[in-house]
Design a protein around this motif. Structure first.
Motif, PDB file in Angstrom:
ATOM      1  N   ALA A  61     -16.356  47.183 -22.909  1.00 23.71           N
ATOM      2  CA  ALA A  61     -16.627  47.967 -22.046  1.00 23.71           C
ATOM      3  C   ALA A  61     -17.765  47.348 -20.878  1.00 23.71           C
TER       4      ALA A  61
ATOM      5  N   LYS B 231     -17.579  64.921 -14.406  1.00 22.29           N
ATOM      6  CA  LYS B 231     -17.416  63.716 -14.088  1.00 22.29           C
ATOM      7  C   LYS B 231     -17.789  63.091 -12.681  1.00 22.29           C
TER       8      LYS B 231
ATOM      9  N   ASN C  19     -11.079  59.604 -19.304  1.00 20.78           N
ATOM     10  CA  ASN C  19     -12.766  59.895 -18.760  1.00 20.78           C
ATOM     11  C   ASN C  19     -13.381  58.857 -19.475  1.00 20.78           C
ATOM     12  N   ASP C  20     -14.479  58.632 -18.497  1.00 22.05           N
ATOM     13  CA  ASP C  20     -15.609  57.608 -19.086  1.00 22.05           C
ATOM     14  C   ASP C  20     -16.454  58.248 -20.241  1.00 22.05           C
TER      15      ASP C  20
ATOM     16  N   LYS D   8     -17.260  52.373 -19.126  1.00 21.28           N
ATOM     17  CA  LYS D   8     -15.896  52.422 -19.020  1.00 21.28           C
ATOM     18  C   LYS D   8     -15.296  51.374 -20.008  1.00 21.28           C
TER      19      LYS D   8
ATOM     20  N   ILE E 141     -23.168  54.945 -18.169  1.00 19.38           N
ATOM     21  CA  ILE E 141     -21.536  55.337 -18.137  1.00 19.38           C
ATOM     22  C   ILE E 141     -20.865  53.958 -18.666  1.00 19.38           C
TER      23      ILE E 141
ATOM     24  N   PRO F 177     -11.731  55.802 -27.363  1.00 23.47           N
ATOM     25  CA  PRO F 177     -13.041  56.566 -26.856  1.00 23.47           C
ATOM     26  C   PRO F 177     -13.639  57.393 -27.944  1.00 23.47           C
TER      27      PRO F 177
END
Length: 175
Positions: A8, A70, A47-48, A82, A80, A90
């Motif tokens: 991440a 977002k 999405n993050d 990623k 955040i 996730p």
């Protein structure tokens, strides 16, 4: 176990006091987080992940940010993430960050002696994440977000029932 930083990229939020007035209107709030948290099942899994660190409540939790939120500015109480979706689901990561005793113990150790109960992006990257097969991650993650969403629906339904009953009682009282 792997380090969260291996799968991440984590970025802390902004000092929102420096945002223009126009941008202040587009800041991500705790209400936005609550919405995203209970409706995580409906968010796009691409999405993050947004991680909230509430100093007041000494509460830390993660969710997938919704499409409608977002593009908002996040404050310093949020980070955040990623993630590499080839290695980590996730929903499974949110489950771990929110519910895992292993993660909670690591947070407690990292926060010992801190005046402000907040993990930096660097500290978050040092968290050791238990890794299981992607198939198992998917199953556990889906079960978790489904349970949260069902809880949200039941709570909303119960609240609406109560409001309806109170409305009837108030109307009757006025007569």
């Amino acid at each position: 176990m792997i380090l969260l930083g291996e799968v991440a990229d984590i970025v802390s939020g902004y000092n929102i006091m420096r945002l223009s007035e126009e941008d202040q209107e587009r800041k991500y709030s705790n209400a936005d987080f609550e919405h995203d948290f209970y409706q995580m099942k409906l968010a796009s899994p691409s999405n993050d992940i947004i991680y909230r660190q509430s100093v007041a409540a000494h509460n830390m939790s993660a969710t997938i940010i919704s499409d409608e939120n977002k593009d908002k500015f996040i404050s310093q109480v949020f980070s955040i993430m990623k993630i590499d979706r080839e290695k980590l689901n996730p929903w499974y990561l949110c489950y771990l960050l929110n519910e895992s005793d292993i993660i909670a113990k690591q947070c407690n150790v990292l926060l010992q002696g801190s005046v402000i109960a907040r993990l930096s992006a660097h500290q978050l990257k040092q968290m050791q994440i238990p890794v299981i097969s992607m198939n198992e991650q998917e199953k556990l993650g889906r079960l978790y977000v489904t349970a949260l969403y069902q809880y949200y629906l039941e709570t909303t339904r119960t609240t609406m029932k109560l409001q309806g009953i109170l409305s009837i009682l108030h109307d009757r009282e006025r007569k």
